[in-house]
Scaffold this motif. Structure first.
Motif, short mmCIF file in Angstrom:
data_model
loop_
_atom_site.label_atom_id
_atom_site.label_comp_id
_atom_site.label_asym_id
_atom_site.label_seq_id
_atom_site.Cartn_x
_atom_site.Cartn_y
_atom_site.Cartn_z
N ASN A 289 44.45 -25.88 -43.65
CA ASN A 289 45.23 -25.93 -44.88
C ASN A 289 46.65 -26.37 -44.57
O ASN A 289 47.22 -26.01 -43.54
CB ASN A 289 45.29 -24.55 -45.55
N TYR A 290 47.22 -27.15 -45.49
CA TYR A 290 48.61 -27.58 -45.36
C TYR A 290 49.38 -27.21 -46.62
O TYR A 290 48.87 -27.37 -47.74
CB TYR A 290 48.69 -29.10 -45.14
N LEU A 291 50.59 -26.73 -46.44
CA LEU A 291 51.48 -26.41 -47.55
C LEU A 291 52.71 -27.28 -47.43
O LEU A 291 53.33 -27.36 -46.37
CB LEU A 291 51.86 -24.93 -47.52
N LEU A 292 53.08 -27.96 -48.53
CA LEU A 292 54.20 -28.89 -48.53
C LEU A 292 55.35 -28.30 -49.34
O LEU A 292 55.17 -27.95 -50.52
CB LEU A 292 53.78 -30.24 -49.13
N LEU A 293 56.51 -28.19 -48.72
CA LEU A 293 57.67 -27.58 -49.34
C LEU A 293 58.80 -28.59 -49.50
O LEU A 293 58.96 -29.49 -48.67
CB LEU A 293 58.18 -26.41 -48.50
N SER A 294 59.59 -28.40 -50.54
CA SER A 294 60.74 -29.26 -50.77
C SER A 294 61.80 -29.00 -49.70
O SER A 294 62.17 -27.85 -49.46
CB SER A 294 61.34 -29.01 -52.15
N PRO A 295 62.33 -30.06 -49.06
CA PRO A 295 63.40 -29.85 -48.08
C PRO A 295 64.73 -29.52 -48.75
O PRO A 295 65.68 -29.12 -48.07
CB PRO A 295 63.47 -31.19 -47.36
N VAL A 296 64.79 -29.66 -50.06
CA VAL A 296 66.04 -29.42 -50.79
C VAL A 296 66.21 -27.95 -51.16
O VAL A 296 67.27 -27.35 -50.93
CB VAL A 296 66.11 -30.29 -52.06
N ASP A 297 65.15 -27.36 -51.72
CA ASP A 297 65.28 -25.98 -52.20
C ASP A 297 64.12 -25.07 -51.82
O ASP A 297 64.05 -23.93 -52.27
CB ASP A 297 65.46 -25.96 -53.73
N GLY A 298 63.20 -25.55 -50.99
CA GLY A 298 62.10 -24.70 -50.54
C GLY A 298 60.98 -24.50 -51.53
O GLY A 298 60.03 -23.75 -51.25
N SER A 299 61.05 -25.14 -52.70
CA SER A 299 59.99 -24.96 -53.68
C SER A 299 58.69 -25.57 -53.16
O SER A 299 58.68 -26.50 -52.35
CB SER A 299 60.37 -25.61 -55.01
N ILE A 300 57.57 -25.03 -53.62
CA ILE A 300 56.25 -25.47 -53.16
C ILE A 300 55.83 -26.68 -53.98
O ILE A 300 55.69 -26.59 -55.20
CB ILE A 300 55.23 -24.33 -53.27
N LEU A 301 55.63 -27.79 -53.30
CA LEU A 301 55.30 -29.04 -53.97
C LEU A 301 53.80 -29.29 -54.03
O LEU A 301 53.29 -29.78 -55.05
CB LEU A 301 55.97 -30.21 -53.25
N ALA A 302 53.10 -29.01 -52.94
CA ALA A 302 51.70 -29.42 -52.87
C ALA A 302 50.96 -28.61 -51.81
O ALA A 302 51.57 -27.92 -50.99
CB ALA A 302 51.61 -30.92 -52.55
N ALA A 303 49.63 -28.71 -51.86
CA ALA A 303 48.77 -28.09 -50.84
C ALA A 303 47.57 -29.01 -50.63
O ALA A 303 47.08 -29.63 -51.58
CB ALA A 303 48.31 -26.71 -51.29
N GLU A 304 47.13 -29.10 -49.38
CA GLU A 304 45.99 -29.96 -49.05
C GLU A 304 45.08 -29.24 -48.08
O GLU A 304 45.53 -28.42 -47.27
CB GLU A 304 46.46 -31.29 -48.44
N THR A 305 43.80 -29.56 -48.15
CA THR A 305 42.81 -29.03 -47.21
C THR A 305 42.16 -30.19 -46.48
O THR A 305 41.75 -31.18 -47.10
CB THR A 305 41.76 -28.18 -47.93
#
Length: 329
Positions: A289-305
């Motif tokens: 699993n991958y979790l993608l976070l915004s480098p600006v504010d840490g918000s969760i943008l996406a997830a991939e398997t």
């Protein structure tokens, strides 16, 4: 049909979802048995499937119906399933931190802290999951993402619509115009009486409470590692928006668990720069699993398997089997 067989059929047809390793609930098993016995109940069953499996209801229904009609003629289109190309993950060009998550948690305070967002705002997410047709060892698949829009109703339920999006070229990742783009292919309303939500309360603002909270809605079968945590986060974000304090608590919690590591920087499926975190588990060897976070504010943008195993003849590892990209954060 026996419960174990039903569950195995589902997992074989769709080897991964946001909750692949979660046990089916007793309610889910009852609904699947009902569908197998009486296809006329399809509409009711589709409405009662949990919100945390937004792409699962249609597939489960089609799968069980297909069991009964497998003898019908099938014209294979390809021997391997088409999937989106892997995201290109490069080294982070920004400042190197000994604890990237702690750094992002501090940045998360830039997010809105209006708690009412969790109950009033629409959740809009682009999603795709591998859906194959199988017969005589031939497989067909197309990469057509869907746009899910989820609105909570004043009565405590939700209304979900599903729209077609442009196809994705499996080789280049480019968008291919689809004549059906924008078409609403499904509208589902679930009332409060059907217990539609996995998480009954808003996400906590203390990292000490996050694990118990995640387990309350998307329980791990044992210790929660990176893989299980990302599953639970996907479940959560299909139900709630997180404000700054909630995001900060979640990221601080993720920084404490095993098998959750920073691996680099990428651009997500809808063009946003993101920091990428890998989640694995000692009990899951075939998927990451991958979790993608915004480098600006840490918000969760996406997830991939990603499938990394060797026992799926229709997949060439590594292969994307599912992704979510939230358009509302």
């Amino acid at each position: 049909m026996e419960d174990d067989l039903i569950e195995e059929l589902i997992r074989s047809a769709r080897p991964v979802s946001g909750n692949r390793d979660m046990r089916l609930t007793e309610r889910a098993k009852r609904e699947l048995r009902a569908l197998h016995e009486d296809e006329s109940e399809l509409g009711l069953i589709r409405q009662s499937v949990s919100l945390r499996k937004p792409l699962f209801a249609s597939l489960a229904a089609m799968l069980l119906i297909a069991v009964a009609i497998m003898a019908l003629p099938f014209v294979p289109t390809q021997a391997t399933a088409a999937t989106p190309p892997l995201l290109e993950i490069g080294q982070d060009s920004g400042a190197v931190s000994s604890n990237k998550l702690a750094e992002l948690a501090l940045q998360a305070k830039n997010l809105s802290n209006k708690g009412e967002r969790a109950s009033s705002s629409s959740i809009v997410v682009e999603a795709w999951a591998l859906d194959t047709e199988v017969a005589d060892s031939h497989y067909s698949s197309q990469v057509t993402p869907q746009l899910l829009t989820i609105n909570r109703t004043p009565e405590g339920g939700y209304l979900r619509t599903v729209q077609v999006l442009d196809d994705i070229d499996p080789q280049t990742g480019d968008r291919i115009p689809n004549p059906a783009t924008g078409e609403v292919i499904e509208t589902i309303r679930v009332d409060a009486v059907d217990d539609p939500f996995s998480f009954e309360k808003g996400a906590p603002t203390s990292p000490l409470q996050v694990e118990a909270f995640l387990n309350s809605g998307c329980p791990a079968e044992g210790e929660m590692f990176g893989w299980e945590a990302i599953n639970a986060v996907v479940c959560l974000l299909l139900e709630q928006h997180l404000d700054g304090l909630q995001t900060e608590a979640l990221l601080n919690y993720l920084s404490t668990i095993d098998r959750f590591t920073f691996v680099g920087r990428t651009v997500d499926r809808i063009g946003r720069e993101a920091l990428v975190f890998l989640g694995t588990s000692p009990t899951v060897s075939d998927y990451e699993n991958y979790l993608l976070l915004s480098p600006v504010d840490g918000s969760i943008l996406a997830a991939e398997t990603i499938y990394v195993g060797t026992n799926r003849p229709y997949l060439t590892p590594p292969a994307v089997t599912e992704y979510y990209a939230w358009r509302t954060i």
